[in-house]
Design a protein around this motif. Sequence first.
Motif, PDB file in Angstrom:
ATOM      1  N   SER A  10      45.250  88.551   9.433  1.00  0.00           N
ATOM      2  CA  SER A  10      44.709  88.569   8.283  1.00  0.00           C
ATOM      3  C   SER A  10      43.450  87.947   8.127  1.00  0.00           C
ATOM      4  O   SER A  10      42.966  87.071   8.807  1.00  0.00           O
ATOM      5  N   ALA A  12      41.446  86.082   4.928  1.00  0.00           N
ATOM      6  CA  ALA A  12      42.018  85.656   3.850  1.00  0.00           C
ATOM      7  C   ALA A  12      41.243  84.939   2.892  1.00  0.00           C
ATOM      8  O   ALA A  12      40.238  84.271   3.469  1.00  0.00           O
ATOM      9  N   GLY A  28      39.938  81.772   5.230  1.00  0.00           N
ATOM     10  CA  GLY A  28      40.989  81.650   6.140  1.00  0.00           C
ATOM     11  C   GLY A  28      41.560  82.968   6.544  1.00  0.00           C
ATOM     12  O   GLY A  28      40.836  84.011   6.754  1.00  0.00           O
ATOM     13  N   GLY A  29      42.911  83.120   7.007  1.00  0.00           N
ATOM     14  CA  GLY A  29      43.568  84.099   7.485  1.00  0.00           C
ATOM     15  C   GLY A  29      43.734  83.971   8.908  1.00  0.00           C
ATOM     16  O   GLY A  29      43.015  83.316   9.618  1.00  0.00           O
ATOM     17  N   SER A  30      44.826  84.544   9.661  1.00  0.00           N
ATOM     18  CA  SER A  30      45.224  84.318  10.857  1.00  0.00           C
ATOM     19  C   SER A  30      43.802  84.947  11.793  1.00  0.00           C
ATOM     20  O   SER A  30      43.517  84.315  12.878  1.00  0.00           O
ATOM     21  N   TRP A  83      46.045  83.533  -0.086  1.00  0.00           N
ATOM     22  CA  TRP A  83      47.334  82.444   0.183  1.00  0.00           C
ATOM     23  C   TRP A  83      47.023  81.110  -0.414  1.00  0.00           C
ATOM     24  O   TRP A  83      45.939  80.762  -0.477  1.00  0.00           O
ATOM     25  N   ARG A  94      54.794  71.978   4.463  1.00  0.00           N
ATOM     26  CA  ARG A  94      53.971  72.729   3.485  1.00  0.00           C
ATOM     27  C   ARG A  94      54.874  73.808   2.735  1.00  0.00           C
ATOM     28  O   ARG A  94      55.793  74.354   3.299  1.00  0.00           O
ATOM     29  N   MET A 149      55.372  84.810  12.570  1.00  0.00           N
ATOM     30  CA  MET A 149      55.676  83.701  11.741  1.00  0.00           C
ATOM     31  C   MET A 149      57.217  83.716  11.211  1.00  0.00           C
ATOM     32  O   MET A 149      57.765  84.797  11.212  1.00  0.00           O
ATOM     33  N   TRP A 152      58.363  86.938   9.150  1.00  0.00           N
ATOM     34  CA  TRP A 152      58.526  88.173   9.945  1.00  0.00           C
ATOM     35  C   TRP A 152      59.799  88.087  10.664  1.00  0.00           C
ATOM     36  O   TRP A 152      60.720  89.247  10.829  1.00  0.00           O
ATOM     37  N   THR A 233      46.057  73.815   8.163  1.00  0.00           N
ATOM     38  CA  THR A 233      45.886  75.262   8.144  1.00  0.00           C
ATOM     39  C   THR A 233      45.050  75.733   9.149  1.00  0.00           C
ATOM     40  O   THR A 233      43.920  75.391   9.589  1.00  0.00           O
ATOM     41  N   GLY A 234      45.720  76.810   9.945  1.00  0.00           N
ATOM     42  CA  GLY A 234      45.045  77.722  10.964  1.00  0.00           C
ATOM     43  C   GLY A 234      45.072  76.929  12.300  1.00  0.00           C
ATOM     44  O   GLY A 234      44.602  77.412  13.258  1.00  0.00           O
ATOM     45  N   ALA A 235      45.851  75.781  12.519  1.00  0.00           N
ATOM     46  CA  ALA A 235      45.780  74.905  13.817  1.00  0.00           C
ATOM     47  C   ALA A 235      46.593  76.232  14.777  1.00  0.00           C
ATOM     48  O   ALA A 235      46.018  76.134  15.950  1.00  0.00           O
ATOM     49  N   GLY A 236      47.566  76.520  14.453  1.00  0.00           N
ATOM     50  CA  GLY A 236      48.229  77.564  15.098  1.00  0.00           C
ATOM     51  C   GLY A 236      47.532  78.867  15.557  1.00  0.00           C
ATOM     52  O   GLY A 236      47.321  79.365  16.687  1.00  0.00           O
ATOM     53  N   ASP A 237      46.853  79.321  14.437  1.00  0.00           N
ATOM     54  CA  ASP A 237      45.899  80.551  14.938  1.00  0.00           C
ATOM     55  C   ASP A 237      44.703  80.312  15.896  1.00  0.00           C
ATOM     56  O   ASP A 237      44.373  80.910  16.590  1.00  0.00           O
TER      57      ASP A 237
HETATM   58  P1  AMP Z   1      48.969  78.809   9.938  1.00  0.00           P
HETATM   59  O1  AMP Z   1      48.524  77.326   9.513  1.00  0.00           O
HETATM   60  O2  AMP Z   1      48.376  78.748  11.536  1.00  0.00           O
HETATM   61  O3  AMP Z   1      50.050  79.020   9.792  1.00  0.00           O
HETATM   62  O4  AMP Z   1      48.006  79.739   9.579  1.00  0.00           O
HETATM   63  C1  AMP Z   1      47.606  79.772   8.037  1.00  0.00           C
HETATM   64  C2  AMP Z   1      46.775  81.035   7.525  1.00  0.00           C
HETATM   65  O5  AMP Z   1      47.616  82.227   7.658  1.00  0.00           O
HETATM   66  C3  AMP Z   1      46.087  80.867   6.293  1.00  0.00           C
HETATM   67  O6  AMP Z   1      44.726  80.919   6.207  1.00  0.00           O
HETATM   68  C4  AMP Z   1      46.849  82.479   5.429  1.00  0.00           C
HETATM   69  O7  AMP Z   1      45.780  82.706   4.610  1.00  0.00           O
HETATM   70  C5  AMP Z   1      47.284  82.934   6.574  1.00  0.00           C
HETATM   71  N1  AMP Z   1      48.618  83.737   6.030  1.00  0.00           N
HETATM   72  C6  AMP Z   1      49.503  82.995   5.365  1.00  0.00           C
HETATM   73  N2  AMP Z   1      50.523  83.619   5.164  1.00  0.00           N
HETATM   74  C7  AMP Z   1      50.173  84.756   5.922  1.00  0.00           C
HETATM   75  C8  AMP Z   1      51.133  86.312   5.980  1.00  0.00           C
HETATM   76  N3  AMP Z   1      52.326  86.330   5.455  1.00  0.00           N
HETATM   77  N4  AMP Z   1      50.153  87.067   6.809  1.00  0.00           N
HETATM   78  C9  AMP Z   1      49.382  86.881   7.495  1.00  0.00           C
HETATM   79  N5  AMP Z   1      48.541  85.629   7.367  1.00  0.00           N
HETATM   80  C10 AMP Z   1      49.104  84.757   6.533  1.00  0.00           C
END
Ligand code: AMP
Length: 302
Positions: A10, A12, A28-30, A83, A94, A149, A152, A233-237
């Motif tokens: 994503s 976002a 943001g976004g993965s 989001w 969260r 995540m 899914w 937010t986004g640490a995992g990505d």
């Molecule tokens: P994380 O903190 O690594 O889980 O990632 C957070 C990011 O995931 C945020 O920037 C969101 O915009 C994005 N996000 C949240 N829910 C979803 C989803 N269902 N599908 C794709 N991206 C998402």
Amino acid sequence: MNDKLLVVGSVAYDCIETPADSADFILGGSASYAALAASYFAPTMISAVVGNDFKDSDIKRLTARAIDLSDVRFDSSKPTFFWRGKYHKNFNSRETLDVRLNAYENFVPQLGKDAQGAKYVLLGNISPEIQAATLDLVKAPQYVILDTMDLWITTAAESLNNLIKRCDLLIVNDSEAKLLAGTQNIICAGNELLKSGAKTVVIKAGEFGAMLFHCEGFFVVPAYPITSLHDPTGAGDSFAGALAGYIAGAGKVDFETIKNGMLAGAATASMTVESFSCYKLEQYGIDEINRRREFIKNISKI
Ligand code: AMP
């Protein structure tokens, strides 16, 4: 075929509230987090869709890192994926307050020639249907990394399990690993996931680091010890993006390379959480990433 990394996921706009601060409509976004992290290690492309509110300044942030956006579609009829999340006291948990697919509602992935020829693919967090449809378009992927995540795992288990079998490395966090494997012990969860079809598994455990379950052995990387957590937010990505970028940049997929990639992931993720979005990561860049990688290496040996 080319040595580039294709990042799916994503892109976002996020509104985030933490116990200390808040930010509205930040990038943001993965895929954004993962691609920005990966871009320090390998040439990176994104496959995603953005909407009619996507800002030029955010395009500039991504292109400033030489990220190839030619496979990012533009939907003029809808806004960008949205989001809204809120962290509880001490950042320990969260909740999602709002999520809108917007431009993703009718998104059908399409890839240009370059992306079709990518050797390395990171399927960042988005629905398994979009992940699988994009992977179908890549002609001969050599190494495919899958992130997902809990949403899914609970709503699209069959598609996700089919996709896991097509991938080389599965990345999940500790609670997702337990949910997916149906066990409360994290080590059993990693071993179960290997038995049930994942070729290699990385389990992220936030401030406690990450574990690798590989046919040649087990490995743990600690998290970089930060004292200035601003927004998790986004640490995992970012971790997944840096790991995938490291593998693509090295052009190797062996045990040692994955272990080194995890060091890159830990260093990069620690910079992401020091600000909203990826501002600190972009500001500090590769010198600070390398310093933190070295630091983590040193604190891991006796
Ligand atoms: P994380 O903190 O690594 O889980 O990632 C957070 C990011 O995931 C945020 O920037 C969101 O915009 C994005 N996000 C949240 N829910 C979803 C989803 N269902 N599908 C794709 N991206 C998402």
